[in-house]
Design a protein around this motif. Structure first.
Motif, PDB file in Angstrom:
ATOM      1  N   ILE A 125       0.892  -1.111  -0.169  1.00  0.00           N
ATOM      2  CA  ILE A 125       0.027  -0.013  -0.018  1.00  0.00           C
ATOM      3  C   ILE A 125       0.765   1.144   0.034  1.00  0.00           C
ATOM      4  CG2 ILE A 125      -1.773   1.340   1.088  1.00  0.00           C
ATOM      5  CD1 ILE A 125      -2.623  -1.409   0.109  1.00  0.00           C
ATOM      6  N   ILE A 126       1.983   1.314   0.972  1.00  0.00           N
ATOM      7  CA  ILE A 126       2.620   2.660   1.301  1.00  0.00           C
ATOM      8  C   ILE A 126       3.363   3.131  -0.033  1.00  0.00           C
ATOM      9  CG2 ILE A 126       4.016   4.235   2.542  1.00  0.00           C
ATOM     10  CD1 ILE A 126       1.320   3.631   3.859  1.00  0.00           C
ATOM     11  N   GLU A 127       4.157   2.183  -0.196  1.00  0.00           N
ATOM     12  CA  GLU A 127       5.208   2.666  -1.480  1.00  0.00           C
ATOM     13  C   GLU A 127       4.684   2.535  -2.594  1.00  0.00           C
ATOM     14  OE1 GLU A 127       8.275  -0.484  -0.717  1.00  0.00           O
ATOM     15  OE2 GLU A 127       9.090   0.662   0.833  1.00  0.00           O
ATOM     16  N   PRO A 128       3.549   1.469  -3.088  1.00  0.00           N
ATOM     17  CA  PRO A 128       2.975   1.734  -4.255  1.00  0.00           C
ATOM     18  C   PRO A 128       2.214   3.133  -4.435  1.00  0.00           C
ATOM     19  CG  PRO A 128       2.854  -0.438  -3.598  1.00  0.00           C
ATOM     20  CD  PRO A 128       3.342   0.338  -2.535  1.00  0.00           C
ATOM     21  N   LEU A 133       1.417   8.426  -6.884  1.00  0.00           N
ATOM     22  CA  LEU A 133       1.401   9.863  -6.508  1.00  0.00           C
ATOM     23  C   LEU A 133       2.493  10.575  -7.767  1.00  0.00           C
ATOM     24  CD1 LEU A 133       0.116  12.158  -5.114  1.00  0.00           C
ATOM     25  CD2 LEU A 133       1.654  12.021  -3.561  1.00  0.00           C
ATOM     26  N   ARG A 134       3.602   9.950  -7.523  1.00  0.00           N
ATOM     27  CA  ARG A 134       4.513  10.363  -8.504  1.00  0.00           C
ATOM     28  C   ARG A 134       4.218  10.553  -9.803  1.00  0.00           C
ATOM     29  NH1 ARG A 134      10.819   8.782  -7.340  1.00  0.00           N
ATOM     30  NH2 ARG A 134      10.978   9.429  -5.310  1.00  0.00           N
ATOM     31  N   PRO A 146      15.021   7.242  -6.562  1.00  0.00           N
ATOM     32  CA  PRO A 146      14.642   6.277  -5.539  1.00  0.00           C
ATOM     33  C   PRO A 146      13.533   7.066  -4.635  1.00  0.00           C
ATOM     34  CG  PRO A 146      16.987   6.204  -5.629  1.00  0.00           C
ATOM     35  CD  PRO A 146      16.416   7.295  -6.468  1.00  0.00           C
ATOM     36  N   LEU A 147      12.519   6.074  -4.161  1.00  0.00           N
ATOM     37  CA  LEU A 147      11.820   6.637  -2.827  1.00  0.00           C
ATOM     38  C   LEU A 147      12.353   7.314  -1.826  1.00  0.00           C
ATOM     39  CD1 LEU A 147       8.565   4.140  -2.999  1.00  0.00           C
ATOM     40  CD2 LEU A 147       8.749   6.436  -3.772  1.00  0.00           C
ATOM     41  N   THR A 148      11.751   8.340  -1.297  1.00  0.00           N
ATOM     42  CA  THR A 148      12.481   8.731  -0.010  1.00  0.00           C
ATOM     43  C   THR A 148      11.761   8.365   1.194  1.00  0.00           C
ATOM     44  OG1 THR A 148      11.157  10.813   0.058  1.00  0.00           O
ATOM     45  CG2 THR A 148      13.348  10.810  -1.147  1.00  0.00           C
ATOM     46  N   GLU A 149      12.260   8.383   2.283  1.00  0.00           N
ATOM     47  CA  GLU A 149      11.791   8.231   3.581  1.00  0.00           C
ATOM     48  C   GLU A 149      10.466   9.251   4.102  1.00  0.00           C
ATOM     49  OE1 GLU A 149      13.921   8.889   7.326  1.00  0.00           O
ATOM     50  OE2 GLU A 149      13.427   6.858   7.716  1.00  0.00           O
ATOM     51  N   ARG A 150      10.717  10.524   3.379  1.00  0.00           N
ATOM     52  CA  ARG A 150       9.827  11.690   3.786  1.00  0.00           C
ATOM     53  C   ARG A 150       8.594  11.560   2.794  1.00  0.00           C
ATOM     54  NH1 ARG A 150      12.988  16.898   2.553  1.00  0.00           N
ATOM     55  NH2 ARG A 150      10.703  17.960   2.736  1.00  0.00           N
ATOM     56  N   GLU A 151       8.685  10.739   1.591  1.00  0.00           N
ATOM     57  CA  GLU A 151       7.498  10.401   0.982  1.00  0.00           C
ATOM     58  C   GLU A 151       6.622   9.243   1.675  1.00  0.00           C
ATOM     59  OE1 GLU A 151       7.966  10.235  -3.597  1.00  0.00           O
ATOM     60  OE2 GLU A 151      10.089   9.890  -2.764  1.00  0.00           O
ATOM     61  N   ALA A 205      13.419  18.280  -4.800  1.00  0.00           N
ATOM     62  CA  ALA A 205      14.667  18.207  -4.067  1.00  0.00           C
ATOM     63  C   ALA A 205      15.664  17.279  -4.208  1.00  0.00           C
ATOM     64  CB  ALA A 205      14.241  18.849  -2.707  1.00  0.00           C
ATOM     65  N   LYS A 206      15.150  16.055  -4.289  1.00  0.00           N
ATOM     66  CA  LYS A 206      16.014  14.948  -4.351  1.00  0.00           C
ATOM     67  C   LYS A 206      16.583  14.886  -5.711  1.00  0.00           C
ATOM     68  CE  LYS A 206      17.478  10.798  -2.805  1.00  0.00           C
ATOM     69  NZ  LYS A 206      18.267  10.544  -1.672  1.00  0.00           N
TER      70      LYS A 206
END
Length: 207
Positions: A125-128, A133-134, A146-151, A205-206
């Protein structure tokens, strides 16, 4: 009772027992409560840990819908609609006394029920949802940035907001709305009003 019926009976009573008393509750007390000998439990479950593992399978894995992962990535619907539908189904499936209290007790006693379950939530759920959203915002994919912890924390925040209703209801025993459908819709809509802009800032920013 046949052996399979007795095993199921013990399992269901164990769910209620652990939900009320936590994992500090002793199997001897469980046996006394349901009117069987202590040794009868161990004829079906070789250890307390084995019984807890069956509780995990019965309460958590059996209520997880594998179709939810596909719902999150179904681009025929706007992301807000997908998230809303997921959480409407999720609330209906998991907002129950036994489910919520065992989940909390597991975390307090460092049993691995809670982290194992949250790992499923993260992966399916969370990472997909972060990647979806991206895509909706026209941002780079994970192969490029790569996905960030903040996302992921943005989406854990949404998840936690909704799950906190269950904590209030079944742990704190404080009033919550009888019907949660509108509360879920409001929560997702609030997230979508601010979350995408924050996510865009993080990813740009990333990148």
């Amino acid at each position: 009772m046949r052996a399979t019926e007795r095993e199921q009976f013990i399992l269901e009573e164990a769910v209620r027992f652990f939900a009320e008393h936590g994992f500090e509750g002793q199997t001897r007390e469980l046996a006394k409560r349901i009117g069987i000998t202590h040794s009868a439990i161990y004829r079906h479950f070789p250890s307390k840990e084995a019984l807890i593992e069956r509780v995990y399978e019965h309460v958590y894995l059996s209520r997880w819908d594998e179709a939810w992962a596909g719902l999150i990535t179904d681009r025929s619907l706007p992301l807000e609609g997908r998230l809303t539908e997921f959480y409407l189904q999720y609330v209906n499936r998991v907002f129950h006394y036994d489910w919520v209290r065992i989940f909390v007790f597991s975390g307090l006693k460092a049993f691995d029920i809670t982290p194992r379950y949250l790992d499923i939530v993260r992966q399916q759920i969370i990472e997909p949802a972060c990647l979806e959203l991206r895509h909706e915002l026209g941002l780079p994919g994970a192969d490029e940035t790569p996905l960030t912890e903040r996302e992921t924390e943005l989406f854990w925040g949404l998840h936690g907001r909704i799950f906190y209703l269950a904590i209030r209801r079944f742990v704190y025993s404080t009033p919550t709305p009888e019907s949660l459908d509108d509360i879920v819709r409001d929560g997702v809509k609030s997230f979508m009003l601010g979350g995408p802009e924050v996510a865009k800032t993080i990813v740009q920013a990333k990148a």
